[in-house]
Design a protein around this motif. Structure first.
Motif, PDB file in Angstrom:
ATOM      1  N   ILE A 107      55.231  35.990  47.920  1.00 15.21           N
ATOM      2  CA  ILE A 107      55.742  37.233  46.988  1.00 15.21           C
ATOM      3  C   ILE A 107      54.372  37.475  46.184  1.00 15.21           C
ATOM      4  O   ILE A 107      53.940  38.758  45.878  1.00 15.21           O
ATOM      5  CB  ILE A 107      57.019  37.010  46.193  1.00 15.21           C
ATOM      6  CG1 ILE A 107      57.829  36.676  47.326  1.00 15.21           C
ATOM      7  CG2 ILE A 107      57.314  38.210  45.162  1.00 15.21           C
ATOM      8  CD1 ILE A 107      59.387  36.363  46.500  1.00 15.21           C
ATOM      9  N   VAL A 108      53.831  36.357  45.430  1.00 15.05           N
ATOM     10  CA  VAL A 108      53.024  36.648  44.499  1.00 15.05           C
ATOM     11  C   VAL A 108      51.648  37.384  44.915  1.00 15.05           C
ATOM     12  O   VAL A 108      51.267  38.114  44.419  1.00 15.05           O
ATOM     13  CB  VAL A 108      52.600  35.123  43.678  1.00 15.05           C
ATOM     14  CG1 VAL A 108      51.373  35.329  42.673  1.00 15.05           C
ATOM     15  CG2 VAL A 108      53.895  34.722  42.965  1.00 15.05           C
ATOM     16  N   ARG A 109      51.247  36.846  46.031  1.00 12.69           N
ATOM     17  CA  ARG A 109      50.115  37.355  46.705  1.00 12.69           C
ATOM     18  C   ARG A 109      50.274  38.698  47.297  1.00 12.69           C
ATOM     19  O   ARG A 109      49.368  39.393  47.107  1.00 12.69           O
ATOM     20  CB  ARG A 109      49.873  36.397  48.088  1.00 12.69           C
ATOM     21  CG  ARG A 109      49.184  35.251  47.394  1.00 12.69           C
ATOM     22  CD  ARG A 109      48.787  34.462  48.861  1.00 12.69           C
ATOM     23  NE  ARG A 109      49.707  34.264  49.935  1.00 12.69           N
ATOM     24  CZ  ARG A 109      49.922  33.434  50.644  1.00 12.69           C
ATOM     25  NH1 ARG A 109      49.421  31.990  50.297  1.00 12.69           N
ATOM     26  NH2 ARG A 109      50.442  33.457  51.743  1.00 12.69           N
ATOM     27  N   SER A 110      51.457  39.005  47.696  1.00  9.51           N
ATOM     28  CA  SER A 110      51.660  40.440  48.155  1.00  9.51           C
ATOM     29  C   SER A 110      51.564  41.298  47.174  1.00  9.51           C
ATOM     30  O   SER A 110      51.047  42.522  47.024  1.00  9.51           O
ATOM     31  CB  SER A 110      52.974  40.662  48.861  1.00  9.51           C
ATOM     32  OG  SER A 110      52.916  39.689  50.140  1.00  9.51           O
ATOM     33  N   ALA A 111      52.284  40.959  45.856  1.00 11.42           N
ATOM     34  CA  ALA A 111      52.241  41.929  44.504  1.00 11.42           C
ATOM     35  C   ALA A 111      50.761  41.978  44.315  1.00 11.42           C
ATOM     36  O   ALA A 111      50.357  43.128  43.968  1.00 11.42           O
ATOM     37  CB  ALA A 111      53.038  41.328  43.741  1.00 11.42           C
ATOM     38  N   LYS A 112      50.008  41.027  44.379  1.00  9.23           N
ATOM     39  CA  LYS A 112      48.604  41.018  43.887  1.00  9.23           C
ATOM     40  C   LYS A 112      48.022  41.804  44.800  1.00  9.23           C
ATOM     41  O   LYS A 112      47.079  42.934  44.381  1.00  9.23           O
ATOM     42  CB  LYS A 112      47.945  39.814  43.984  1.00  9.23           C
ATOM     43  CG  LYS A 112      46.736  39.300  43.094  1.00  9.23           C
ATOM     44  CD  LYS A 112      46.549  37.968  42.967  1.00  9.23           C
ATOM     45  CE  LYS A 112      44.989  38.028  42.426  1.00  9.23           C
ATOM     46  NZ  LYS A 112      44.991  38.196  41.134  1.00  9.23           N
ATOM     47  N   LEU A 113      47.757  41.957  45.978  1.00  8.47           N
ATOM     48  CA  LEU A 113      47.320  42.716  46.956  1.00  8.47           C
ATOM     49  C   LEU A 113      47.769  44.449  46.887  1.00  8.47           C
ATOM     50  O   LEU A 113      47.016  45.075  47.162  1.00  8.47           O
ATOM     51  CB  LEU A 113      47.390  42.327  48.340  1.00  8.47           C
ATOM     52  CG  LEU A 113      46.688  40.927  48.937  1.00  8.47           C
ATOM     53  CD1 LEU A 113      47.226  40.412  50.191  1.00  8.47           C
ATOM     54  CD2 LEU A 113      45.326  41.112  48.898  1.00  8.47           C
ATOM     55  N   LEU A 114      49.029  44.342  46.514  1.00  5.21           N
ATOM     56  CA  LEU A 114      49.507  45.636  46.021  1.00  5.21           C
ATOM     57  C   LEU A 114      48.883  46.264  44.945  1.00  5.21           C
ATOM     58  O   LEU A 114      48.801  47.483  44.624  1.00  5.21           O
ATOM     59  CB  LEU A 114      50.902  45.629  46.231  1.00  5.21           C
ATOM     60  CG  LEU A 114      51.824  45.729  47.377  1.00  5.21           C
ATOM     61  CD1 LEU A 114      53.094  45.712  47.123  1.00  5.21           C
ATOM     62  CD2 LEU A 114      51.299  47.236  48.316  1.00  5.21           C
ATOM     63  N   GLY A 115      48.127  45.465  44.079  1.00  5.27           N
ATOM     64  CA  GLY A 115      47.624  45.916  42.822  1.00  5.27           C
ATOM     65  C   GLY A 115      48.427  45.855  41.474  1.00  5.27           C
ATOM     66  O   GLY A 115      48.234  46.158  40.608  1.00  5.27           O
ATOM     67  N   ALA A 116      49.440  44.883  41.713  1.00  6.86           N
ATOM     68  CA  ALA A 116      50.549  44.671  40.393  1.00  6.86           C
ATOM     69  C   ALA A 116      49.479  43.930  39.677  1.00  6.86           C
ATOM     70  O   ALA A 116      48.718  42.801  40.077  1.00  6.86           O
ATOM     71  CB  ALA A 116      51.534  44.084  40.731  1.00  6.86           C
TER      72      ALA A 116
END
Ligand code: SER
Length: 890
Positions: free
Chosen positions: A314-323
């Motif tokens: 979750i954390v990585r996906s959010a980061k890759l989405l630019g959060a």
């Protein structure tokens, strides 16, 4: 139709048809082969196998399930959630194929205003097992599905088992045709995306044995009765009835995507890669919340590792989405809001759930930050060497140590104008997988050794007499040496002994095993440890000290009474600390593990952040007051539900039988499910002294304590320590703190003065170096060894200072230090030198190899360290030559 409504209609439909509504079981059931409950039938396995008599003959449930086998596919396909709800109806020897089929058909195709789901019968297809003409006839002749929409499929598709030994049988599956825009014609046999499986009817009639895969296992024989197990995918029905594209867009999951859109500023539905990330967040946030609700904490193996992976993805996906800020709390809040109507625990335990999830997020963000630094170093080294590709080994290190997925590394590399050696990365990953497989195989072999106990386990449990007596007459059932049965053992040998009865407590529930002896005329055996095999066979690990022991002997088995007294103090003390902890910290401090032995205990619990001094003092005070109150200790056996309704504490994730033992100390003060040995009343525990408190993994804290005489000994030692301090400081004990404080203050002042003196010396050295500057072409160069002992930090200041003193003409400064056999170095070039094309970062390449050094930096300043001090002179020559070259060529 809302998902909650779909669930309700299912249960109502089957309750109306006479089924008993049964609540979902926990996601964690006691089966070592099953990480999580993954089907509605799991809680009913003993009924299917005929091991227990069911209290009803038909039942219906909506079971929470987790399947994480194909976690990498989440978000990519339309139909895989890691958490999903399986609605099912079950018959235990009651009805069979006909009713299973007609019940399902009625619910699917009845109109919505009559309580059904209103599916168009023309769009439904079914499959049956190869030779199951009976099912085919019912579908065709009684339900009226045309023959061309009934397909026959083999073992892999239409023969269901749990993947492990247990009940199994042929099945018949119902599919919905989403239409030609989703794939080719030809039914489920042709395309399972277009034809979506919504319901599986299993005709549970056989028992499977060992084997692998979906179609290669042994069928042991028929079950005592013919049963029905069906499973309807609630999420799949929801996505069809709600007219959305996939299981991630239903009313219960899509709101998390909306939250991620809001936090990231990106929009769902624009870009395939982003969409996958959105779906990963939505799917995993829900699964993680449900797992934590059932008592899983992030960890490094088993269930804990699955949870950790989900949270990190979750954390990585959010980061890759630019959060750009932590978002976990907001995701789990949305999960709570959507899911709590069906799962109220998400509301009642929300603090605990979000604290655990956010704790893991915080820890992982820190890891990501360190990983990013590693990445930047790697990137600048690649650039300094004039290359463009980050090595596969660096990408692998980022993945292995910092949890960087390769796509994150690729993205960061491309932002830095670099690429990554993906082939190298994949080779290393493959090697790691092979190693892991070999490890797993090695572990399997270790397990094989347990076979020596099998026959003994089958014979029946060891009778534990240790609650009533400390000495028991027993007979020796078996002797085992190095994993092999032996008839006899003589003095000097270490062996394992299995007895029919034993008063010795076997390690469990955090309490370590009793010590004791086994004796007979001429025989003396010391018991070093006692372990349980398969929860019921006591295996005594012993040293034969005198005589000889033989299978079949009658012996006296005796607990060391002092040991047992200490063990009861330790275990009762643990319950007191647990109760006090919850009184002080509240119900979120959930037990995560414990260990106790004579004189000592430790207790682990989930909690974020360190305890304050005041909290620790309160816990100790509440514990000792309750000890002094001399509460009575009662133990009794009751059924699990009754114990829970009395408020007895049970361990999350632990599986208890129907009958449980409750240990109660001081009525409501402490009540726990526990099989351990305890004092008769609380004052017998003696003084409890907390030793402090520490972190043992993310979100888990540990307190340790001494009890009884060990507590006294500990305090006596501390008192002696204070007396010693007071003597050497020559002040009375109560003045020791003030004296230490004033000493520390004086030390601080002295260190400051020392620092100022050192800084002056460094500055003076700067002047001397600047004066010695050589002129090479247009450049003024200082290239020298630094004064011995100058730290890497001071070196940087010194080099900067020298550069400042050399004025505005082109100037370059390089100093090589000498600290503990290492060669720290700093290179600086001023603006004018840079205009000549001299870059500090690039100069490193000219001399670095001479001192086995690595490092890099920018045009104005670079630094690093070498491992070979013998090369300092050669390095200085090399850099002078390089500067000469650069100065001359411009
Ligand atoms: N046990 C079957 C399945 O999981 C049906 O409930 O598909």
């Amino acid at each position: 139709m809302q998902t909650h409504e779909i669930r309700r209609r299912f249960l109502d439909h089957f309750v109306k048809a006479g089924h008993t509504e049964v609540a979902s079981a926990s996601l964690l059931l006691d089966d070592p082969n099953l990480l999580f409950v993954n089907a509605g039938m799991v809680q009913f396995v003993p009924y299917f196998l005929g091991q227990q008599t069911p209290p009803y003959s038909t039942a219906t449930s909506v079971q929470k399930c987790v399947r994480t086998l194909d976690i990498e596919n989440v978000g990519i396909t339309t139909r895989h959630n890691t958490f999903f709800q399986m609605a099912g109806n079950f018959s235990f020897g009651d009805y069979f194929k006909r009713e299973a089929i007609t019940h399902a058909w009625a619910l699917l195709t009845s109109p919505i205003d009559e309580g059904g789901y209103g599916f168009d019968p023309e769009r439904l297809w079914v499959t049956v097992y190869l030779d199951d003409d009976e099912a085919r006839d019912i579908w065709r002749d009684e339900v009226g599905i045309p023959e061309e929409r009934i397909q026959r499929r083999g073992m892999a598709d239409n023969y269901w088992s749990m993947g492990i030994p247990g009940p199994c049988g042929p099945c018949s599956e119902i599919y919905y045709d989403r239409g030609p825009e989703f794939g080719e014609d030809g039914g489920p046999e042709a395309d399972e995306d277009r034809y979506l499986e919504i319901w599986n009817l299993v005709f549970m009639q056989n028992e499977r044995g060992e084997g692998t895969g979906k179609d290669s296992f042994e069928i042991l024989g028929p079950l005592p009765k013919k049963n029905i197990d069906t499973g309807m995918g609630v999420e799949r029905v929801a996505f069809l009835l709600q007219g959305v594209d996939n299981v991630y867009e239903t009313d219960l999951v899509r709101p998390v995507i909306a939250k991620a859109e809001e936090l990231s500023g990106r929009t769902y539905g624009r870009d395939h890669e982003d969409d996958v990330r959105f779906r990963v967040i939505a799917d995993h946030a829900r699964t993680a919340a449900m797992l934590i609700a059932d008592g899983v904490n992030p960890g490094n193996d088993g269930r804990g590792y699955v949870l950790r992976r989900l949270l990190r993805r979750i954390v990585r996906s959010a980061k890759l989405l630019g959060a750009d800020r932590p978002s976990m709390r907001e995701f789990v809040t949305v999960v709570r809001d959507t899911m709590a109507p069906s799962y109220p625990v998400l509301e009642t335990d929300f603090d605990r759930i979000s604290t655990v999830a956010v704790g893991e997020e915080t820890a992982f963000l820190k890891t990501l930050a360190s990983g990013s630094r590693l990445f930047e170093n790697a990137a600048s080294e690649v650039k300094a060497a004039g290359k463009k590709v980050i090595g596969g080994d660096e990408a692998f290190a980022l993945h292995d140590t910092y949890g960087f997925p390769i796509d994150l590394t690729l993205e960061m590399a491309s932002e830095a104008g670099l690429s990554v050696d993906e082939d190298g990365f994949r080779t290393l990953m493959a090697e790691q997988r092979t190693r892991a497989k070999e490890d797993a195989q090695a572990r399997k072999h270790a397990h094989a050794d347990l076979s020596v106990y099998k026959e003994l386990v089958d014979r029946g449990p060891t009778e534990f007499t240790g609650f009533e007596e400390l000495v028991t007459e027993s007979s020796v059932l078996a002797l085992i040496s190095n994993g092999v049965r032996v008839p006899t053992a003589a003095a000097g040998q270490d062996v394992e002994i299995v007895l029919d009865r034993s008063p010795l407590y076997a390690e469990s529930g955090g309490q370590i095993a009793d010590r004791g002896t086994i004796t007979a005329s001429g025989l003396r055996v010391r018991v070093n440890d006692v372990q349980k095999i398969a929860k019921k066979l006591w295996v005594h690990k012993v040293t034969v000290e005198q005589g000889q022991i033989t299978e079949g002997d009658t012996v006296l088995t005796q607990v060391d009474a002092d040991w047992r007294k200490g063990a009861t103090q330790g275990h009762s003390g643990t319950h007191m600390v647990h109760a006090a902890l919850r009184q002080v910290l509240g119900p979120n401090a959930v037990q995560a593990g414990s260990l106790n032995k004579p004189g000592y205990l430790r207790f682990d619990f989930s909690w974020q952040g360190a305890l304050t001094e005041a909290q620790k003092q309160d816990i100790e005070a509440v514990t000792n007051e309750a000890v002094a109150a001399n509460y009575a200790v009662n133990t009794f056996v009751t059924d699990l539900d009754k114990a829970k309704s009395m408020g007895a504490m049970a361990l999350f994730g632990e599986n208890y039988g129907d009958e449980v033992r409750v240990v109660e100390i001081g009525g409501p003060f402490s009540m726990e499910l526990c099989g351990g040995t305890h004092v008769g009343s609380s004052a017998q525990i003696g003084q409890v002294t907390l030793l402090g408190e520490q972190s043992v993994g993310s979100g888990i804290r540990r307190v340790e304590a001494y009890v009884g005489l060990d507590s006294y000994r500990h305090l006596a030692k501390e008192r002696a320590l204070l007396a010693g301090l007071s003597a050497s400081l020559k002040v009375p004990a109560e003045e020791v703190p003030a004296r230490v404080e004033s000493l520390v203050e004086r030390l601080r002042v002295a260190e400051k003065q020392l620092e100022a003196t050192r800084a002056k010396a460094v500055l003076a050295a700067a002047g001397e170096f600047a004066e010695k500057a050589q002129r090479i072409g247009a450049v003024r160069l200082v290239a020298d060894a630094a004064p011995a002992g100058v730290s890497a930090g001071d070196l940087r200041t010194l080099v900067g200072d020298i550069r400042g003193r050399l004025g505005n003409d082109p100037a370059v400064v390089i100093l090589l230090g000498d600290v503990d056999g290492k060669v720290p170095f700093v290179v600086a070039a001023n603006k004018a030198a840079q205009e000549l094309g001299i870059r500090a970062g690039e100069l490193v390449a000219s001399f670095g190899p001479k001192i086995a050094g690595r490092g890099g930096g920018k045009a104005d300043m670079a630094q690093g360290s070498g491992a070979d001090p013998s090369g300092v002179q050669a390095a200085l020559d090399a850099v002078r030559a390089r500067v000469a070259e650069l100065a001359g060529s411009n």
